[in-house]
Design a protein around this motif. Structure first.
Motif, mmCIF file in Angstrom:
data_model
loop_
_atom_site.group_PDB
_atom_site.id
_atom_site.type_symbol
_atom_site.label_atom_id
_atom_site.label_comp_id
_atom_site.label_asym_id
_atom_site.label_seq_id
_atom_site.Cartn_x
_atom_site.Cartn_y
_atom_site.Cartn_z
ATOM 1 N N LEU A 3 39.700 38.437 42.706
ATOM 2 C CA LEU A 3 40.788 39.980 43.200
ATOM 3 C C LEU A 3 41.288 39.291 44.582
ATOM 4 O O LEU A 3 40.789 38.671 45.689
ATOM 5 C CB LEU A 3 39.302 40.761 43.896
ATOM 6 C CG LEU A 3 39.687 41.919 44.082
ATOM 7 C CD1 LEU A 3 40.278 42.613 43.340
ATOM 8 C CD2 LEU A 3 38.523 43.164 45.200
ATOM 9 N N ALA A 30 43.302 42.377 40.204
ATOM 10 C CA ALA A 30 42.442 41.593 39.655
ATOM 11 C C ALA A 30 42.968 41.153 39.090
ATOM 12 O O ALA A 30 44.066 41.955 37.898
ATOM 13 C CB ALA A 30 41.126 42.360 39.538
ATOM 14 N N GLU A 32 42.068 38.672 35.082
ATOM 15 C CA GLU A 32 40.880 37.359 34.721
ATOM 16 C C GLU A 32 41.363 36.894 33.461
ATOM 17 O O GLU A 32 42.332 36.832 32.632
ATOM 18 C CB GLU A 32 40.024 38.140 33.863
ATOM 19 C CG GLU A 32 39.005 37.856 32.697
ATOM 20 C CD GLU A 32 37.660 38.930 32.523
ATOM 21 O OE1 GLU A 32 37.890 39.524 32.121
ATOM 22 O OE2 GLU A 32 36.687 38.194 32.190
ATOM 23 N N PHE A 49 34.894 45.770 39.299
ATOM 24 C CA PHE A 49 35.657 44.701 40.456
ATOM 25 C C PHE A 49 35.165 44.166 41.659
ATOM 26 O O PHE A 49 35.107 43.387 42.113
ATOM 27 C CB PHE A 49 37.247 44.607 40.037
ATOM 28 C CG PHE A 49 37.344 45.388 39.696
ATOM 29 C CD1 PHE A 49 37.821 44.129 38.469
ATOM 30 C CD2 PHE A 49 37.813 46.708 38.353
ATOM 31 C CE1 PHE A 49 37.871 43.961 37.038
ATOM 32 C CE2 PHE A 49 38.830 46.750 37.373
ATOM 33 C CZ PHE A 49 38.492 45.421 36.499
ATOM 34 N N TRP A 52 34.192 41.333 42.591
ATOM 35 C CA TRP A 52 35.012 39.934 42.247
ATOM 36 C C TRP A 52 34.887 38.725 43.477
ATOM 37 O O TRP A 52 35.269 39.371 44.402
ATOM 38 C CB TRP A 52 35.805 40.522 41.157
ATOM 39 C CG TRP A 52 35.472 40.658 39.604
ATOM 40 C CD1 TRP A 52 35.139 41.307 39.407
ATOM 41 C CD2 TRP A 52 36.823 40.517 39.077
ATOM 42 N NE1 TRP A 52 34.555 41.373 37.558
ATOM 43 C CE2 TRP A 52 36.224 40.690 37.684
ATOM 44 C CE3 TRP A 52 37.982 40.308 38.616
ATOM 45 C CZ2 TRP A 52 36.527 41.430 37.150
ATOM 46 C CZ3 TRP A 52 38.782 39.881 37.642
ATOM 47 C CH2 TRP A 52 37.989 40.663 36.683
ATOM 48 N N ARG A 54 37.212 36.929 46.384
ATOM 49 C CA ARG A 54 37.670 37.653 46.628
ATOM 50 C C ARG A 54 39.164 36.214 46.912
ATOM 51 O O ARG A 54 37.986 35.691 47.509
ATOM 52 C CB ARG A 54 37.668 38.213 48.223
ATOM 53 C CG ARG A 54 36.934 40.162 47.684
ATOM 54 C CD ARG A 54 37.245 40.667 48.468
ATOM 55 N NE ARG A 54 36.831 42.108 47.655
ATOM 56 C CZ ARG A 54 36.788 43.152 48.098
ATOM 57 N NH1 ARG A 54 37.375 43.355 49.244
ATOM 58 N NH2 ARG A 54 36.006 44.238 47.329
#
Ligand code: NIG
Ligand code: FE
Length: 415
Positions: A3, A30, A32, A49, A52, A54
């Motif tokens: 993120l 963000a 993936e 999120f 997640w 950072r």
């Protein structure tokens, strides 16, 4: 599953209009794997999120990876001599007619192997990547004989396979008539139509087929013949149109269903109307306009008529010897009166549309490829106003960081 936060302004470039860059203050992004999962304001970040890992954008701005949708990336030699001749008063067309111009680059390009073409182009691509460019359209057109055209396109294939920059290859056999065919241009067109296009299609070496419609190159009727053969072989038309003299290129682009008409400095009113009706993207190439000392593309009239305007470098050794896409964007503002937001959209979402890739790249939206650049500037206006050698500090392609630059190595830009 990173993120990215601490983004001064995030530009999604997801809107439909020329200036709809979707600027979001204090943004977050963000992704993936290779795919974007979320883009928006940090305060709106969905709960899923929040945990997640950072990454810090250090207060920079974030844009979709830049798309240079018109380049002549692989060529032999340079043409500083043409530059000097133009400064002394000769015109581009006079130099071309005297055997300089494209023809001199053809001689230098035919002398290079596929390895040498790929190696030289890879050097340019590395510098473009550092500027935040993640996709590059690359034309042949300095071979102008079957083997040399195939060598250039095979070099592009090799660069595309090696990555990381995405390469979109275009066959430009109809760039000019090579010297050995000077007195039998029909013979050259036969070669393009009967041998080159089928060979390019057989090896799937190009997505697009381009033609230079100009006094020193091909007439509308000749280009129409090339595009008929290209379309039958599955290649999509693109044109160099109305660059140096008005010649009905825009009208032809509309007629043959081209994805883009490029240059258009001399486009007619009827041409603008035809482009709008047919949904053709107008690609502006302000570095070429600057080097040839021309009046700029009438971008405001195009946009007002409903034609989307992309901005690209036209990188080539003659009319545009720079691969600096941010320079082209600044020039599109100063010469063509695009707003900075319109120019940014022209090198992201609209440029992706000029390559038929806007379903995958060119904007930061869930499901799109995680191609983006982090720039050391607070917003798009400041970025394009304070022209610097390079404001890009990080380039990401398909979710993988491919280039980083030390922020301390460049000048202070924060107001
Ligand atoms: O886009 N206009 C035709 N092709 C290039 C110039 C190529 C050259 O001069 O080598 C262009 O400007
Ligand atoms: Fe060009």
């Amino acid at each position: 599953m990173p993120l990215l936060t601490n983004i001064s302004t995030l530009y999604t470039c997801a809107g439909p209009g020329q200036g709809d860059v979707g600027a979001i203050a204090d943004g977050a992004l963000a992704w993936e794997g290779a795919t974007i999962r979320w883009a928006g304001a940090l305060r709106d970040l969905p709960a899923e999120f929040r945990a997640w890992p950072r990454e810090d954008a250090a207060g920079g701005m974030v844009i979709p990876g830049l798309v240079d949708c018109h380049t002549h990336l692989a060529f032999g030699g340079w043409r500083a001599g043409d530059f000097e001749r133009r400064l002394r008063g000769e015109t581009y067309l006079q130099i071309a007619e005297a055997g300089g111009g494209i023809t001199s680059t053809v001689r230098a390009t035919r002398a290079l192997t596929e390895d040498a073409l790929a190696e030289r182009a890879a050097g340019f691509l590395g510098e473009m990547l550092a500027l935040g460019v993640t996709t590059v359209e690359a034309k042949s057109g300095y071979g102008l004989e079957l083997d040399a055209e195939l060598r250039t396109l095979r070099a592009y294939r090799r660069l595309a396979e090696a990555g990381p920059v995405r390469i979109v290859p275009t066959f430009l056999g109809a760039h000019t008539v090579p010297p050995e065919f000077r007195d039998r241009r029909e013979g050259y067109l036969d070669l393009v139509v009967r041998e080159m296009i089928p060979a390019v299609a057989r090896e799937r070496l190009a997505v697009f087929c381009d033609a230079f419609v100009e006094r020193s190159a091909f007439s509308v009727d000749e280009a129409r013949r090339v595009f008929q053969a290209a379309t039958a072989a599955g290649l999509v038309p693109k044109l160099h149109a109305d660059q140096i003299t008005p010649g009905g290129g825009a009208e032809l682009a509309a007629e043959v269903g081209a994805v883009s008409a490029d240059h258009l400095e001399c486009v007619s009113e009827a041409g603008i109307t035809a482009l709008a009706r047919a949904g053709v993207v107008a690609v502006s190439l302000p570095i070429a306009t600057l080097y040839l000392g021309q009046a700029p593309q009438p971008s405001r009239r195009l946009i007002d008529a409903g034609v989307p305007v992309a901005v690209a470098t036209d990188f080539n050794p003659g009319s545009a010897p720079s691969h600096h896409l941010p320079l082209a964007l600044t020039l599109a503002c100063t010469m063509q009166r695009l707003s900075p937001a319109e120019a940014l959209q022209g090198a992201t979402r609209i440029a992706a549309r000029a390559l038929r890739l806007d379903d995958r790249i060119g904007s930061l939206e869930p499901g799109k490829q995680a191609d983006f650049a982090v720039l050391d500037a607070p917003d798009v206006t400041h970025w394009l106003y304070q022209f610097r050698p390079n404001a890009c500090v990080r380039t990401v392609i398909g979710g993988v960081t491919r280039c980083t630059r030390d922020p301390s190595a460049h000048s202070e830009s924060r107001p």
